[in-house]
Design a protein around this motif. Structure first.
Motif, PDB file in Angstrom:
ATOM      1  N   GLY A   3       1.131  -0.906   0.517  1.00  0.00           N
ATOM      2  CA  GLY A   3      -0.038   0.237  -0.168  1.00  0.00           C
ATOM      3  C   GLY A   3       0.340   1.664   0.282  1.00  0.00           C
ATOM      4  N   MET A   4       0.044   2.305   0.009  1.00  0.00           N
ATOM      5  CA  MET A   4       1.097   3.584   0.417  1.00  0.00           C
ATOM      6  C   MET A   4       0.623   4.518   1.710  1.00  0.00           C
ATOM      7  SD  MET A   4      -0.898   5.494  -2.759  1.00  0.00           S
ATOM      8  CE  MET A   4      -2.506   5.114  -2.573  1.00  0.00           C
ATOM      9  N   LEU A   5       2.391   4.745   2.548  1.00  0.00           N
ATOM     10  CA  LEU A   5       2.170   4.857   3.644  1.00  0.00           C
ATOM     11  C   LEU A   5       2.494   6.450   4.305  1.00  0.00           C
ATOM     12  CD1 LEU A   5       2.263   4.271   7.079  1.00  0.00           C
ATOM     13  CD2 LEU A   5       4.834   3.261   6.080  1.00  0.00           C
ATOM     14  N   PHE A   6       0.961   7.179   4.650  1.00  0.00           N
ATOM     15  CA  PHE A   6       1.786   8.860   5.031  1.00  0.00           C
ATOM     16  C   PHE A   6       1.625   8.876   6.338  1.00  0.00           C
ATOM     17  CE2 PHE A   6      -1.156   7.954   0.530  1.00  0.00           C
ATOM     18  CZ  PHE A   6      -0.549   8.624  -0.318  1.00  0.00           C
ATOM     19  N   SER A   7       2.430   9.509   6.433  1.00  0.00           N
ATOM     20  CA  SER A   7       3.279  10.236   7.877  1.00  0.00           C
ATOM     21  C   SER A   7       2.820  11.610   7.939  1.00  0.00           C
ATOM     22  CB  SER A   7       3.742   9.074   8.741  1.00  0.00           C
ATOM     23  OG  SER A   7       5.035   9.756   8.206  1.00  0.00           O
ATOM     24  N   CYS A   8       1.990  12.313   8.770  1.00  0.00           N
ATOM     25  CA  CYS A   8       2.263  13.271   8.439  1.00  0.00           C
ATOM     26  C   CYS A   8       3.470  13.810  10.253  1.00  0.00           C
ATOM     27  CB  CYS A   8       0.229  14.267   9.428  1.00  0.00           C
ATOM     28  SG  CYS A   8       0.625  16.440   8.816  1.00  0.00           S
ATOM     29  N   GLY A   9       4.116  14.657   9.541  1.00  0.00           N
ATOM     30  CA  GLY A   9       5.271  15.056  11.089  1.00  0.00           C
ATOM     31  C   GLY A   9       4.711  17.101  11.165  1.00  0.00           C
TER      32      GLY A   9
ATOM     33  N   HIS B 124       4.940  13.240   4.811  1.00  0.00           N
ATOM     34  CA  HIS B 124       6.010  11.948   4.305  1.00  0.00           C
ATOM     35  C   HIS B 124       4.968  10.822   3.736  1.00  0.00           C
ATOM     36  CE1 HIS B 124       9.624  13.704   6.599  1.00  0.00           C
ATOM     37  NE2 HIS B 124       9.451  13.457   7.607  1.00  0.00           N
ATOM     38  N   GLN B 125       5.502  10.551   2.454  1.00  0.00           N
ATOM     39  CA  GLN B 125       4.837   9.514   1.631  1.00  0.00           C
ATOM     40  C   GLN B 125       5.855   8.381   0.846  1.00  0.00           C
ATOM     41  OE1 GLN B 125       3.669  12.313   0.482  1.00  0.00           O
ATOM     42  NE2 GLN B 125       5.489  12.648  -0.535  1.00  0.00           N
ATOM     43  N   ARG B 126       5.260   7.003   1.096  1.00  0.00           N
ATOM     44  CA  ARG B 126       6.548   5.971   0.087  1.00  0.00           C
ATOM     45  C   ARG B 126       5.315   4.578  -0.153  1.00  0.00           C
ATOM     46  NH1 ARG B 126       9.627   2.110   4.383  1.00  0.00           N
ATOM     47  NH2 ARG B 126       8.836   2.466   6.346  1.00  0.00           N
ATOM     48  N   ALA B 127       5.974   3.989  -0.969  1.00  0.00           N
ATOM     49  CA  ALA B 127       5.040   2.526  -0.497  1.00  0.00           C
ATOM     50  C   ALA B 127       5.279   1.834  -0.087  1.00  0.00           C
ATOM     51  CB  ALA B 127       5.252   2.163  -2.372  1.00  0.00           C
TER      52      ALA B 127
ATOM     53  N   ILE C 239      -4.969  12.283   6.312  1.00  0.00           N
ATOM     54  CA  ILE C 239      -4.310  12.876   5.440  1.00  0.00           C
ATOM     55  C   ILE C 239      -4.148  13.902   4.548  1.00  0.00           C
ATOM     56  CG2 ILE C 239      -2.425  12.222   4.097  1.00  0.00           C
ATOM     57  CD1 ILE C 239      -2.068  11.437   7.056  1.00  0.00           C
ATOM     58  N   LEU C 240      -5.460  14.394   4.384  1.00  0.00           N
ATOM     59  CA  LEU C 240      -5.911  15.283   3.353  1.00  0.00           C
ATOM     60  C   LEU C 240      -6.677  16.567   4.416  1.00  0.00           C
ATOM     61  CD1 LEU C 240      -8.674  13.931   0.978  1.00  0.00           C
ATOM     62  CD2 LEU C 240      -6.668  15.589  -0.089  1.00  0.00           C
ATOM     63  N   MET C 241      -6.784  15.842   5.166  1.00  0.00           N
ATOM     64  CA  MET C 241      -6.841  17.369   6.053  1.00  0.00           C
ATOM     65  C   MET C 241      -5.856  17.701   6.983  1.00  0.00           C
ATOM     66  SD  MET C 241     -10.164  14.975   8.593  1.00  0.00           S
ATOM     67  CE  MET C 241      -9.484  16.700   9.645  1.00  0.00           C
ATOM     68  N   ALA C 242      -5.225  16.893   7.260  1.00  0.00           N
ATOM     69  CA  ALA C 242      -3.774  17.409   7.639  1.00  0.00           C
ATOM     70  C   ALA C 242      -2.518  18.599   6.199  1.00  0.00           C
ATOM     71  CB  ALA C 242      -2.284  16.340   8.199  1.00  0.00           C
ATOM     72  N   ALA C 243      -3.688  18.197   5.184  1.00  0.00           N
ATOM     73  CA  ALA C 243      -2.566  18.583   3.776  1.00  0.00           C
ATOM     74  C   ALA C 243      -3.448  19.958   3.504  1.00  0.00           C
ATOM     75  CB  ALA C 243      -2.682  17.635   2.819  1.00  0.00           C
ATOM     76  N   LEU C 244      -4.722  20.112   3.821  1.00  0.00           N
ATOM     77  CA  LEU C 244      -5.265  21.205   3.377  1.00  0.00           C
ATOM     78  C   LEU C 244      -5.998  22.408   4.398  1.00  0.00           C
ATOM     79  CD1 LEU C 244      -7.522  19.286   0.856  1.00  0.00           C
ATOM     80  CD2 LEU C 244      -5.621  20.416  -0.060  1.00  0.00           C
ATOM     81  N   LEU C 245      -6.113  21.832   6.084  1.00  0.00           N
ATOM     82  CA  LEU C 245      -6.618  22.764   6.387  1.00  0.00           C
ATOM     83  C   LEU C 245      -5.619  23.339   7.232  1.00  0.00           C
ATOM     84  CD1 LEU C 245      -9.540  20.595   8.671  1.00  0.00           C
ATOM     85  CD2 LEU C 245      -9.105  21.288   5.910  1.00  0.00           C
ATOM     86  N   ARG C 246      -6.122  25.141   7.854  1.00  0.00           N
ATOM     87  CA  ARG C 246      -5.202  25.975   8.616  1.00  0.00           C
ATOM     88  C   ARG C 246      -5.566  26.457   9.243  1.00  0.00           C
ATOM     89  NH1 ARG C 246      -2.826  23.785   5.083  1.00  0.00           N
ATOM     90  NH2 ARG C 246      -1.439  24.652   3.075  1.00  0.00           N
ATOM     91  N   PRO C 247      -5.529  27.133  10.672  1.00  0.00           N
ATOM     92  CA  PRO C 247      -3.504  26.834  10.757  1.00  0.00           C
ATOM     93  C   PRO C 247      -3.070  25.805  11.829  1.00  0.00           C
ATOM     94  CG  PRO C 247      -4.135  28.321  12.405  1.00  0.00           C
ATOM     95  CD  PRO C 247      -6.051  27.660  11.547  1.00  0.00           C
ATOM     96  N   LYS C 248      -1.922  25.149  10.305  1.00  0.00           N
ATOM     97  CA  LYS C 248      -2.006  23.590  10.828  1.00  0.00           C
ATOM     98  C   LYS C 248      -1.347  23.930  12.350  1.00  0.00           C
ATOM     99  CE  LYS C 248      -0.055  22.618   6.542  1.00  0.00           C
ATOM    100  NZ  LYS C 248      -0.676  21.792   6.246  1.00  0.00           N
TER     101      LYS C 248
END
Length: 414
Positions: free
Chosen positions: A67-73, A78-81, A352-361
């Motif tokens: 799969g695809m692994l996403f992690s939000c720091g 970060h993303q990787r297969a 992950i979409l919320m982490a990428a799009l919502l503000r302020p982080k």
């Protein structure tokens, strides 16, 4: 990620065939009959063996997860297969990994025989996914606010062993543990009944009987006769609902419709019911308009396999665009890319979409782990893209998907 090779047999004429692990459509090269592969639960495979005649084989189970692994720091996502295997039962005398065997050897669908014993897995598939997530989390860069395994494909691979004064690896006929303590430990492990049935469902439209041609890794089948869409279910093919966004640019040649999942969900502790809510939470540089409070907000993700970077880019672009055009019709009139990413595989991407799009982080990220995302509805939507020499482009949504990315996402990688 690498793709396993699996040996099958045509149910119509008996001819042999070798498919990839991700293949769901089997077309016999001899009788030309096409079938959809179905199995209850996950797909189960077994490694070939070279054991001497008369040995009672013992098959030990391993889970394999891709799969695809996403992690939000704090600063980036970060993303990787990922592609990894773990033992499916506790037994210290067995190897802790399959190594490269599953990629280097041709597998067969798991089936029993005289004197063959299959060790029962200790956990069900949902618990196995949690084990993989815990395993991946240990190697993620710290700190991690939220992580997600998206588009995961879970299968079980049985490795062959036998006992002959020692626990022997039946692939290489080499000992892996002393027989005394190993045999005692193995005898306590529960056995699984090898009653798994791999079903071949003809790819004929249940509505009109038309032969539905499809790519071998497709999760959906489109009927050109009655223009309906179908997916695999427990009892055969099930009707799918899909919608198509209109092509406002007016391109008819060089056009490709790509599938996306439009997901309606609620988030605990965060208002995201309307487009006005999203504009506030994402701090969009827009003046709120009358009527936005009643325009529903949707998450959007690709319904096809891309690279992790391409998947996140496409999901963010479509979620920001929030296509408001009234979807027209069902199946689009033109070339369609098949669905290759299931709805259940796309849902974990929402945080992950919320982490990428919502503000302020600094306000959103620390709260993500404690938020609960409740999915209310999911709909397949085909979106028209214009084909250029190197990309598929949707200018109004600001989204480009490389042609090579689509091509490579459908080929086995080593």
């Amino acid at each position: 990620m690498t793709t396993l090779r699996v040996e099958h047999q045509c149910p119509q004429c008996g001819a042999p065939a070798v498919l990839e692990e991700t293949d769901r459509i089997f077309t016999c090269g001899y009788c030309r009959v096409s079938s959809y592969l179905l199995q209850d639960g996950c797909f189960r495979y077994m490694l070939p063996h070279a054991a001497p005649e008369g040995r009672n084989l013992l098959y030990f189970p391993y889970w394999r997860c891709r799969g695809m692994l996403f992690s939000c720091g704090p600063d980036t996502i970060h993303q990787r297969a990922v592609d990894h295997s773990l033992p499916a039962a506790p037994a210290a005398c067995f190897p802790q990994s399959l190594g490269l065997r599953s990629q280097a050897m041709t597998l067969r669908p798991a089936s029993g025989g005289n004197g063959t014993r299959f060790i029962s897995p200790a956990a069900a598939a949902p618990d196995a996914v949690l084990d993989f997530k815990a395993h991946f989390r240990r190697v993620l860069p710290e700190p991690v606010h939220v992580d997600a395994l998206v588009g995961e494909t879970l299968s079980m691979i049985y490795a062959p062993f036998y006992v002959d004064n020692a626990l022997m690896d039946a692939v290489l006929n080499r000992p892996v543990a002393q027989a005394g303590p190993a045999e005692e430990a193995i005898s306590d492990l529960p056995s699984a009944g090898a009653d798994w049935t791999l079903r071949f469902v003809p790819t004929l439209c249940p509505n009109c009987g038309w032969d539905m041609a499809a790519e071998k890794d497709a999760l959906s089948l489109a009927c050109p006769g009655c223009r309906t869409l179908w997916r695999a279910g427990k009892d055969g093919l099930k009707r799918m609902t899909c919608l198509t966004l209109p092509d406002l640019d007016g391109f008819t040649e060089g056009r490709l419709f790509l599938p996306f999942w439009r997901i309606t969900a609620s988030v605990s502790g965060l208002p995201l019911a309307s487009y006005a809510d999203f504009a506030r939470q994402a701090n969009l540089p827009k003046v709120l308009r009358d009527g936005w409070e009643i325009v529903p907000f949707h998450f959007w993700t690709p319904a096809l396999r891309l690279s992790p970077q391409g998947f996140l880019k496409a999901a963010c672009a479509m979620t920001l665009a929030q296509p408001g055009d009234a979807p027209a019709g069902e199946l689009p009139d033109g070339r369609c890319h098949p669905v290759t990413l299931a709805f259940t595989g796309a849902v974990p991407a929402l945080k992950i979409l919320m982490a990428a799009l919502l503000r302020p982080k600094n306000r959103i990220l620390p709260r993500l782990a404690g938020m609960t995302v409740s999915v209310k509805d999911g709909l397949l939507v085909y979106v028209p893209f214009r084909e250029t020499p190197h990309e598929y482009v949707h200018s109004r949504f600001g989204l480009c998907i490389g042609r090579n990315m689509l091509r490579l996402s459908r080929q086995p990688r080593g």
